[in-house]
Design an enzyme around this catalytic site. Structure first.
Site, PDB file in Angstrom:
ATOM      1  N   GLU A   1      38.450  32.440  45.713  1.00 36.42           N
ATOM      2  CA  GLU A   1      38.943  33.765  46.125  1.00 36.42           C
ATOM      3  C   GLU A   1      37.844  34.822  46.087  1.00 36.42           C
ATOM      4  OE1 GLU A   1      42.380  37.018  44.887  1.00 36.42           O
ATOM      5  OE2 GLU A   1      41.773  35.479  43.477  1.00 36.42           O
ATOM      6  N   ASP A   2      37.009  34.828  45.025  1.00 40.46           N
ATOM      7  CA  ASP A   2      36.113  35.956  44.775  1.00 40.46           C
ATOM      8  C   ASP A   2      34.625  35.667  44.964  1.00 40.46           C
ATOM      9  OD1 ASP A   2      38.293  37.521  44.131  1.00 40.46           O
ATOM     10  OD2 ASP A   2      38.198  37.055  41.994  1.00 40.46           O
TER      11      ASP A   2
END
Length: 715
Positions: free
Chosen positions: A80-81
């Site tokens: 996700e990051d």
């Protein structure tokens, strides 16, 4: 500021304590990969971001989880990051871990509290996916726990949002998964943000109580151990004070002050065998007086998440109530770790705890009841009901135990038996007594359903039913029976809604709106609009989100209700104070016209046997004036200026206060009944939301009093 990062070796050593066969190389590789991917990223507190995944992994290691779960925790934010993707994780760590990390990513991006159709569809798909591996949920819960432990670094408004989400979704989810320790900590951390004054007050009072009474826990623990030694029973005894939020909730439920609250201490007795559980129970009840109605046997009748224990409350020293839980070591492991017990280790070996319920089976039992043709919203509704509520156990006439959510009614019971029984239901008996269909069932009651040939579900049952299964069956039946009528009505409602934004309601527009709302076809959408399941405004917004409706005409107060004869006057029933936007029903009174009640008003029970007095009515379309008084029940901090701010908040929402009464005064809190003049249900919701967001408001609800109907309308 110096931040100390837990090393890979520290984590590996913790895992090796319970799992000597752990793959240290794979954990070290995941640690290095995660650290590299998050390099240069920092949390709000200023600490390196990778401290968070490591902390999540440590929480799960303390729960003795397997390698895959620990590694997933270390990598749970990489997809996700960071620049990492699924393919990289799969190539390096395998498909199982890649799927777990991907599942946590999807769960993070999902708005669980949303009921929008798209979110409901995502929730349904994800729920189906995670039913194959609940370790995704365990990682997400540990992720939320660490975020709540470090929430102080967030902006105040973000803290409040996360705390409310935790209280409403993640804490109940942890409880439903059997992880009671995590539920209690999540609740208390959220409570600290939502109502810090109340929490601090409880802690201060608790410290004062300890000074006055001494160490009650040590005294009672010694008493229990002495009794067990005398009886020749080997067992471990632990005592603790309950968490501040648990005490606060009991104060709210029982409407009691701290000084009157008795069962604030809990004790656990861990025995060698199941037989010893009942022997200990006998010793406890011989030594101390049982509090009636507080004994529960979850050993012979375990909870669906595998929880087993004997619960009893007795009058201890100085008449204080003391809650005791009695269970074996295996039962205790399940009670402490819930579904995590499914992956537990003992003496370095993966063991199967005979009391641990496979969480996959629980979710599978839920998902198998829904096929692809069902509404996503209905699935979301059913899932949330089954996940986030406590349960009641009632008996059929044959003695079968039926499990239902708390607040369930005889209608829910009927549909739990069989859809055919639900459709044919005309009445119910509880413990041999005839009761209304909206009666809330309680633990241990015996329920009998009265059926009649030719009976079909009534539209009012939607508001009475609680379970998703019952609501789904009722809606389907109503749709099939009245679809033609609902389609015709829905088409007219859609025409008006489209004209309000200056557009024509064409077949293409309807088909496009249905597609945007993930509904099979335009006819199905119109049927839902006609049956009040879907607002016509939602259909318009689906294709014209930026267009605002033209201002509707103001409704004449005397003609606010549709369905009355020209010579019939109406009044809003003072017991439930219905407002435009809520479903209503009319009750006739001799010489006094028609009283308009909310469909769920408790006072309607008095008219169950008088169907001739019921009138089908609804609110007039249009803008209603702010002349509908609603009484709000607020518990607020007893502090300078708080009441003034409350009044200002209500005024800012364009609402007028017509009366204010202090219902209860305590040293630190006031309970106030405020009469507010409102336009409709939406206006009321805005006022209540604004008040609920105020930090000095501990609780807010509508005040309803069924007795006011009897006083106002005496025939």
């Amino acid at each position: 500021m110096t931040h100390v990062l837990t090393t890979a070796d520290d984590l590996i050593e913790l895992v090796r304590l319970y799992n000597p066969n752990s793959s240290a190389g794979l954990i070290r590789d995941a640690y290095a990969f995660g650290e590299k991917m998050h390099e240069g990223q920092f949390r709000h507190s200023g600490e390196p971001y990778f401290m968070h995944p490591v902390a999540v992994a440590m929480i799960l290691a303390e729960q003795q989880m397997d390698d895959a779960t620990i590694i997933t925790a270390l990598l749970h934010d990489t997809i996700e990051d960071t620049k990492a993707n699924y393919a990289q994780v799969e190539e390096r760590f395998g498909t199982v871990i890649a799927d777990l990390v991907d599942g946590v990513t999807k769960l993070t991006n999902l708005q669980l509290s949303s009921t929008e159709t798209k979110q409901a569809e995502n929730f349904r798909k994800l729920f189906m996916a995670t039913s194959r591996d609940l370790r995704v949920t365990l990682v997400k819960l540990a992720d939320r726990l660490h975020n709540m432990r470090t929430i102080k670094s967030m902006r105040p408004e973000k803290q409040l949002q996360k705390a409310r989400e935790t209280m409403e979704i993640y804490a109940p989810l942890a409880g439903r998964m059997g992880m009671q320790w995590m539920r209690e900590e999540l609740e208390d951390l959220a409570f600290k943000v939502i109502n810090p004054e109340a929490r601090a007050s409880i802690i201060r009072r608790f410290l004062t109580l300890q000074k006055e009474t001494g160490d009650v826990i040590e005294k009672i623990t010694s008493d229990i151990r002495l009794e067990l030694d005398t009886a020749g029973i080997e067992a471990e005894v632990y005592g603790r004070a309950k968490k501040p939020y648990s005490i606060w909730r009991k104060m709210q439920e029982k409407d009691q002050g701290f000084s009157r609250l008795s069962d604030i201490y809990g004790f656990r007795i861990i025995t060698r065998s199941e037989q010893d559980c009942y022997r200990v129970l006998g010793v406890i009840h011989q030594r101390w007086k049982l509090v009636p109605g507080r004994f529960k046997d979850y050993v012979s009748n375990p909870k669906s998440n595998g929880y087993r224990s004997l619960h009893t409350t007795v009058s201890g020293r100085d008449g204080k109530r003391v809650e005791m839980q009695i269970r074996t070591r295996e039962m205790h492991e399940v009670a402490e770790t819930g579904v995590a017990a499914h992956w537990s280790y003992r003496d370095g070996e993966r063991v199967e705890n005979r009391f641990a319920v496979d969480p996959v089976k629980w979710i599978a039992s839920l998902t198998e009841r829904f096929d692809e043709d069902h509404d996503h919203d209905e699935f979301l509704e059913a899932v949330k009901l089954e996940m986030y509520t406590d349960q009641v156990f009632v008996f059929s006439p044959k003695g079968d135990v039926i499990k239902l959510p708390r607040g369930a009614t005889p209608i829910d019971f009927a549909y739990a038996i069989h859809t055919r029984i639900g459709h044919a239901c005309v009445g119910a008996k509880v413990d041999g007594m005839r009761v209304p269909l909206w009666t809330r069932l309680k633990n241990g009651q015996s329920v009998e359903i009265i059926t009649a040939e030719g009976q079909t579900p009534q539209s009012t049952w939607i508001d009475i039913a609680v379970t998703g299964r019952a609501k789904t069956a009722i809606r389907r039946s109503l749709r099939e029976e009245d679809k033609e009528r609902f389609v015709k009505l829905g088409r007219e409602l859609a025409r008006v809604a489209f004209e309000n934004v200056g557009k024509k309601v064409t077949e293409k527009a309807l088909t496009t709106a249905a597609k945007a709302l993930a509904i099979d076809d335009a006819e199905d959408m119109l049927a839902r609009i006609g049956s009040a399941e879907l607002s016509a405004r939602h259909a318009v917004r689906a294709i014209y989100p930026d267009l605002q409706p033209t201002r509707a005409a103001t409704v004449d107060k005397a003609r606010a209700v549709v369905g009355l004869n020209p010579d019939q006057a109406h009044v809003r029933a003072p017991c439930c104070q219905p407002v435009p936007g809520e479903r209503i029903v009319g009750i006739t009174y001799r010489g006094k016209g028609v009283a308009v009640h909310a469909i769920d008003c408790a006072a309607l029970i008095d008219f169950e046997e008088q169907p001739g007095r019921w009138i089908d009515v609804h609110w007039q379309e249009g803008t209603h004036g702010a002349v509908n008084t609603v009484t709000l029940d607020l518990t607020i901090t007893n502090d300078a200026g708080v009441l003034g701010r409350i009044c200002t908040l209500i005024g800012e929402q364009k609402a007028n206060i017509s009366n204010l009464t202090f219902a209860d005064r305590k040293p630190d809190f006031y309970r106030v009944l405020v009469d507010v003049e409102l336009r409709d249900a939406e206006h009321m919701h805005r006022v209540m939301t604004a008040l609920e967001a105020e930090s000095d408001v501990a609780s807010i609800s509508r005040h309803r009093d069924p007795n006011r109907a009897a006083e106002a309308f005496r025939d």
